[in-house]
Design a protein around this motif. Sequence first.
Motif, PDB file in Angstrom:
ATOM      1  N   ILE A   9       0.855  -1.184   0.000  1.00 28.82           N
ATOM      2  CA  ILE A   9       0.000   0.000   0.000  1.00 28.82           C
ATOM      3  C   ILE A   9       0.889   1.232   0.000  1.00 28.82           C
ATOM      4  CG2 ILE A   9      -1.815   1.295   1.206  1.00 28.82           C
ATOM      5  CD1 ILE A   9      -2.845  -1.387   0.401  1.00 28.82           C
ATOM      6  N   VAL A  10       0.526   2.226  -0.785  1.00 26.91           N
ATOM      7  CA  VAL A  10       1.182   3.533  -0.725  1.00 26.91           C
ATOM      8  C   VAL A  10       0.165   4.547  -0.217  1.00 26.91           C
ATOM      9  CG1 VAL A  10       2.310   5.376  -2.028  1.00 26.91           C
ATOM     10  CG2 VAL A  10       2.800   2.987  -2.583  1.00 26.91           C
ATOM     11  N   GLN A  11       0.537   5.283   0.807  1.00 26.94           N
ATOM     12  CA  GLN A  11      -0.344   6.301   1.378  1.00 26.94           C
ATOM     13  C   GLN A  11       0.197   7.689   1.060  1.00 26.94           C
ATOM     14  OE1 GLN A  11      -0.459   6.476   5.645  1.00 26.94           O
ATOM     15  NE2 GLN A  11      -2.175   7.900   5.717  1.00 26.94           N
ATOM     16  N   ILE A  12      -0.680   8.539   0.522  1.00 27.49           N
ATOM     17  CA  ILE A  12      -0.386   9.958   0.367  1.00 27.49           C
ATOM     18  C   ILE A  12      -1.427  10.728   1.172  1.00 27.49           C
ATOM     19  CG2 ILE A  12       0.703   9.692  -1.895  1.00 27.49           C
ATOM     20  CD1 ILE A  12      -1.894  10.731  -3.154  1.00 27.49           C
ATOM     21  N   SER A  13      -1.132  11.954   1.514  1.00 23.18           N
ATOM     22  CA  SER A  13      -2.076  12.685   2.348  1.00 23.18           C
ATOM     23  C   SER A  13      -1.858  14.183   2.239  1.00 23.18           C
ATOM     24  CB  SER A  13      -1.920  12.252   3.817  1.00 23.18           C
ATOM     25  OG  SER A  13      -3.046  12.634   4.581  1.00 23.18           O
ATOM     26  N   ASP A  14      -2.906  14.932   2.554  1.00 29.23           N
ATOM     27  CA  ASP A  14      -2.830  16.382   2.704  1.00 29.23           C
ATOM     28  C   ASP A  14      -2.193  17.047   1.490  1.00 29.23           C
ATOM     29  OD1 ASP A  14      -3.652  16.966   5.760  1.00 29.23           O
ATOM     30  OD2 ASP A  14      -2.598  15.051   5.620  1.00 29.23           O
ATOM     31  N   THR A  15      -2.780  16.754   0.331  1.00 34.92           N
ATOM     32  CA  THR A  15      -2.287  17.324  -0.918  1.00 34.92           C
ATOM     33  C   THR A  15      -2.656  18.801  -1.057  1.00 34.92           C
ATOM     34  OG1 THR A  15      -4.278  16.488  -2.019  1.00 34.92           O
ATOM     35  CG2 THR A  15      -2.306  15.117  -2.133  1.00 34.92           C
ATOM     36  N   HIS A  29       6.566  26.495  -2.781  1.00 34.44           N
ATOM     37  CA  HIS A  29       6.196  25.720  -3.959  1.00 34.44           C
ATOM     38  C   HIS A  29       4.688  25.469  -3.952  1.00 34.44           C
ATOM     39  CE1 HIS A  29       6.902  22.507  -0.895  1.00 34.44           C
ATOM     40  NE2 HIS A  29       5.837  21.964  -1.457  1.00 34.44           N
ATOM     41  N   GLU A  30       4.182  25.049  -5.097  1.00 31.20           N
ATOM     42  CA  GLU A  30       2.766  24.786  -5.271  1.00 31.20           C
ATOM     43  C   GLU A  30       2.417  23.372  -4.785  1.00 31.20           C
ATOM     44  OE1 GLU A  30       0.547  26.882  -6.642  1.00 31.20           O
ATOM     45  OE2 GLU A  30       1.908  28.449  -7.327  1.00 31.20           O
ATOM     46  N   PRO A  31       1.153  23.145  -4.390  1.00 30.29           N
ATOM     47  CA  PRO A  31       0.738  21.768  -4.058  1.00 30.29           C
ATOM     48  C   PRO A  31       1.001  20.785  -5.201  1.00 30.29           C
ATOM     49  CG  PRO A  31      -0.933  23.338  -3.364  1.00 30.29           C
ATOM     50  CD  PRO A  31       0.074  24.114  -4.153  1.00 30.29           C
ATOM     51  N   ALA A  36       3.652  16.009  -7.443  1.00 31.60           N
ATOM     52  CA  ALA A  36       4.416  15.460  -8.565  1.00 31.60           C
ATOM     53  C   ALA A  36       5.724  14.851  -8.080  1.00 31.60           C
ATOM     54  CB  ALA A  36       4.680  16.546  -9.602  1.00 31.60           C
ATOM     55  N   ALA A  37       6.382  15.516  -7.126  1.00 37.36           N
ATOM     56  CA  ALA A  37       7.638  14.991  -6.586  1.00 37.36           C
ATOM     57  C   ALA A  37       7.404  13.684  -5.840  1.00 37.36           C
ATOM     58  CB  ALA A  37       8.278  16.027  -5.665  1.00 37.36           C
ATOM     59  N   VAL A  38       6.324  13.610  -5.062  1.00 39.99           N
ATOM     60  CA  VAL A  38       5.999  12.388  -4.323  1.00 39.99           C
ATOM     61  C   VAL A  38       5.686  11.245  -5.286  1.00 39.99           C
ATOM     62  CG1 VAL A  38       4.162  11.334  -2.939  1.00 39.99           C
ATOM     63  CG2 VAL A  38       5.283  13.412  -2.143  1.00 39.99           C
ATOM     64  N   LEU A  39       4.852  11.501  -6.268  1.00 39.39           N
ATOM     65  CA  LEU A  39       4.470  10.432  -7.197  1.00 39.39           C
ATOM     66  C   LEU A  39       5.654   9.937  -8.007  1.00 39.39           C
ATOM     67  CD1 LEU A  39       0.996  11.707  -8.469  1.00 39.39           C
ATOM     68  CD2 LEU A  39       1.497  10.119  -6.591  1.00 39.39           C
ATOM     69  N   ALA A  40       6.581  10.830  -8.340  1.00 46.82           N
ATOM     70  CA  ALA A  40       7.776  10.401  -9.071  1.00 46.82           C
ATOM     71  C   ALA A  40       8.676   9.546  -8.186  1.00 46.82           C
ATOM     72  CB  ALA A  40       8.538  11.628  -9.576  1.00 46.82           C
ATOM     73  N   GLU A  68     -11.201  18.355  -9.561  1.00 49.60           N
ATOM     74  CA  GLU A  68     -11.031  18.016 -10.974  1.00 49.60           C
ATOM     75  C   GLU A  68      -9.550  17.868 -11.308  1.00 49.60           C
ATOM     76  OE1 GLU A  68     -13.260  17.339 -13.161  1.00 49.60           O
ATOM     77  OE2 GLU A  68     -15.166  18.200 -12.477  1.00 49.60           O
ATOM     78  N   ARG A  69      -8.747  18.798 -10.852  1.00 51.56           N
ATOM     79  CA  ARG A  69      -7.313  18.780 -11.160  1.00 51.56           C
ATOM     80  C   ARG A  69      -6.618  17.615 -10.456  1.00 51.56           C
ATOM     81  NH1 ARG A  69      -4.639  22.761  -9.078  1.00 51.56           N
ATOM     82  NH2 ARG A  69      -2.992  22.785 -10.632  1.00 51.56           N
ATOM     83  N   LEU A  70      -6.956  17.382  -9.197  1.00 56.11           N
ATOM     84  CA  LEU A  70      -6.341  16.281  -8.463  1.00 56.11           C
ATOM     85  C   LEU A  70      -6.766  14.941  -9.050  1.00 56.11           C
ATOM     86  CD1 LEU A  70      -4.648  15.231  -6.103  1.00 56.11           C
ATOM     87  CD2 LEU A  70      -6.710  15.362  -4.678  1.00 56.11           C
ATOM     88  N   GLY A  71      -8.051  14.815  -9.403  1.00 58.27           N
ATOM     89  CA  GLY A  71      -8.534  13.578  -9.994  1.00 58.27           C
ATOM     90  C   GLY A  71      -7.782  13.231 -11.262  1.00 58.27           C
ATOM     91  N   ALA A  72      -7.508  14.238 -12.080  1.00 57.30           N
ATOM     92  CA  ALA A  72      -6.773  14.001 -13.326  1.00 57.30           C
ATOM     93  C   ALA A  72      -5.357  13.517 -13.036  1.00 57.30           C
ATOM     94  CB  ALA A  72      -6.752  15.271 -14.162  1.00 57.30           C
ATOM     95  N   ALA A  73      -4.719  14.086 -12.016  1.00 62.94           N
ATOM     96  CA  ALA A  73      -3.350  13.686 -11.684  1.00 62.94           C
ATOM     97  C   ALA A  73      -3.300  12.251 -11.158  1.00 62.94           C
ATOM     98  CB  ALA A  73      -2.764  14.649 -10.654  1.00 62.94           C
ATOM     99  N   LEU A  74      -4.261  11.885 -10.322  1.00 59.58           N
ATOM    100  CA  LEU A  74      -4.253  10.552  -9.722  1.00 59.58           C
ATOM    101  C   LEU A  74      -4.735   9.478 -10.694  1.00 59.58           C
ATOM    102  CD1 LEU A  74      -5.629  11.362  -6.151  1.00 59.58           C
ATOM    103  CD2 LEU A  74      -3.240  11.098  -6.871  1.00 59.58           C
ATOM    104  N   ASP A  75      -5.599   9.848 -11.617  1.00 60.83           N
ATOM    105  CA  ASP A  75      -6.152   8.875 -12.560  1.00 60.83           C
ATOM    106  C   ASP A  75      -5.075   8.305 -13.469  1.00 60.83           C
ATOM    107  OD1 ASP A  75      -8.438   7.469 -13.500  1.00 60.83           O
ATOM    108  OD2 ASP A  75      -8.516   8.776 -15.258  1.00 60.83           O
ATOM    109  N   ALA A  76      -3.974   9.041 -13.613  1.00 62.22           N
ATOM    110  CA  ALA A  76      -2.890   8.591 -14.497  1.00 62.22           C
ATOM    111  C   ALA A  76      -2.018   7.523 -13.860  1.00 62.22           C
ATOM    112  CB  ALA A  76      -2.031   9.792 -14.890  1.00 62.22           C
ATOM    113  N   LEU A  77      -2.214   7.235 -12.580  1.00 57.59           N
ATOM    114  CA  LEU A  77      -1.381   6.247 -11.903  1.00 57.59           C
ATOM    115  C   LEU A  77      -1.739   4.833 -12.356  1.00 57.59           C
ATOM    116  CD1 LEU A  77      -1.310   7.676  -8.257  1.00 57.59           C
ATOM    117  CD2 LEU A  77       0.389   7.961 -10.071  1.00 57.59           C
ATOM    118  N   PRO A  78      -0.784   3.902 -12.275  1.00 52.82           N
ATOM    119  CA  PRO A  78      -1.050   2.531 -12.725  1.00 52.82           C
ATOM    120  C   PRO A  78      -1.745   1.671 -11.674  1.00 52.82           C
ATOM    121  CG  PRO A  78       1.222   2.718 -12.021  1.00 52.82           C
ATOM    122  CD  PRO A  78       0.637   4.099 -11.919  1.00 52.82           C
TER     123      PRO A  78
END
Length: 315
Positions: A9-15, A29-31, A36-40, A68-78
């Motif tokens: 499991i990978v947990q992310i939080s407080d984006t 820096h921006e959220p 992006a740094a965490v996901l990379a 909407e913006r966060l959903g688009a970023a997370l939807d790209a994950l495998p």
Amino acid sequence: MNHDDTIGIVQISDTHFRAGPGARSFVPHEPDEGLAAVLADAAGAIADAALVVATGDLADLGEPGAYERLGAALDALPTPVYCLGGNHDRHDPMQACLPRPNVHVEPAVRVGTWLMLLLDTNAHGREATDAGDGTYRDLDDRVHRAAQPGLTPVEEQRARAVLSATGAEHVFLWLHQPPLPQTAPDTDTYRELVQLVRDFPKIRAIGGGHLHGDLSGEFEGRPVYVCPSSFMSIDLPNRRFEGPGYRTYRLHPDGRVETEVHTVPGALTDTMRGTALPPFLSDMMTGRITGQELNALGDEEFEARYGERRPLARG
């Protein structure tokens, strides 16, 4: 290590996403950059994981555009992503705008011998509607009112029904506000959560966010793990900023949990560590003062207590 019989499991939080740029707050820096740094950095772990769990404060102001913006970023994950709300989130926009084919706002998911149960612990920031049908609305000051965990009667009943029906051997409880004695000492405000954990021994561990830092402890005999923020992490013991972070877990068939906190190396972290943490923010994140108490301080009281002028409120 052989991971064939374990669940990653990978947990992310407080984006703390916003509908557009310009939400740097106390950090330079921006959220979006932090996530992006965490996901990379977590790309390998995410590819190997069964799930990514995002434990609240997904949006900073609850704007539809932020989801909407966060959903688009997370939807790209495998890997499938399961999300729950925090005190900064707004229930209706999150439900309407965040879900994608790969991004889910659902209360539970079974993975092997484990059940992932996602709880809405924002009861103190919600009220029942006049419809009398068990629906709730967010209070205007949800952010401050829901600083501590709480369950509505509807959420408690739902959780009990899921726990009673599951055939899973083990349950991992995910929520936003962690029930740690050092940050949430008044258990009477979340007695329903106390009783829920007491009544269901299948609950093996609890994962939360909210505090923006690497903390752990125990609640009703279960380990509690807190995930750093992808946006504005804090080294709570040393009262300084920290770089964007996340947690990884290995859940074993016998109910054991292994976990590790990761801080993303590089320029963002170096800059964060060189940025002073405002004392009032440290007090608020560690439960020394509530958001409501902080807002109640007059400007002169604030300056006398913290030795600095009150910062401008975030827009």
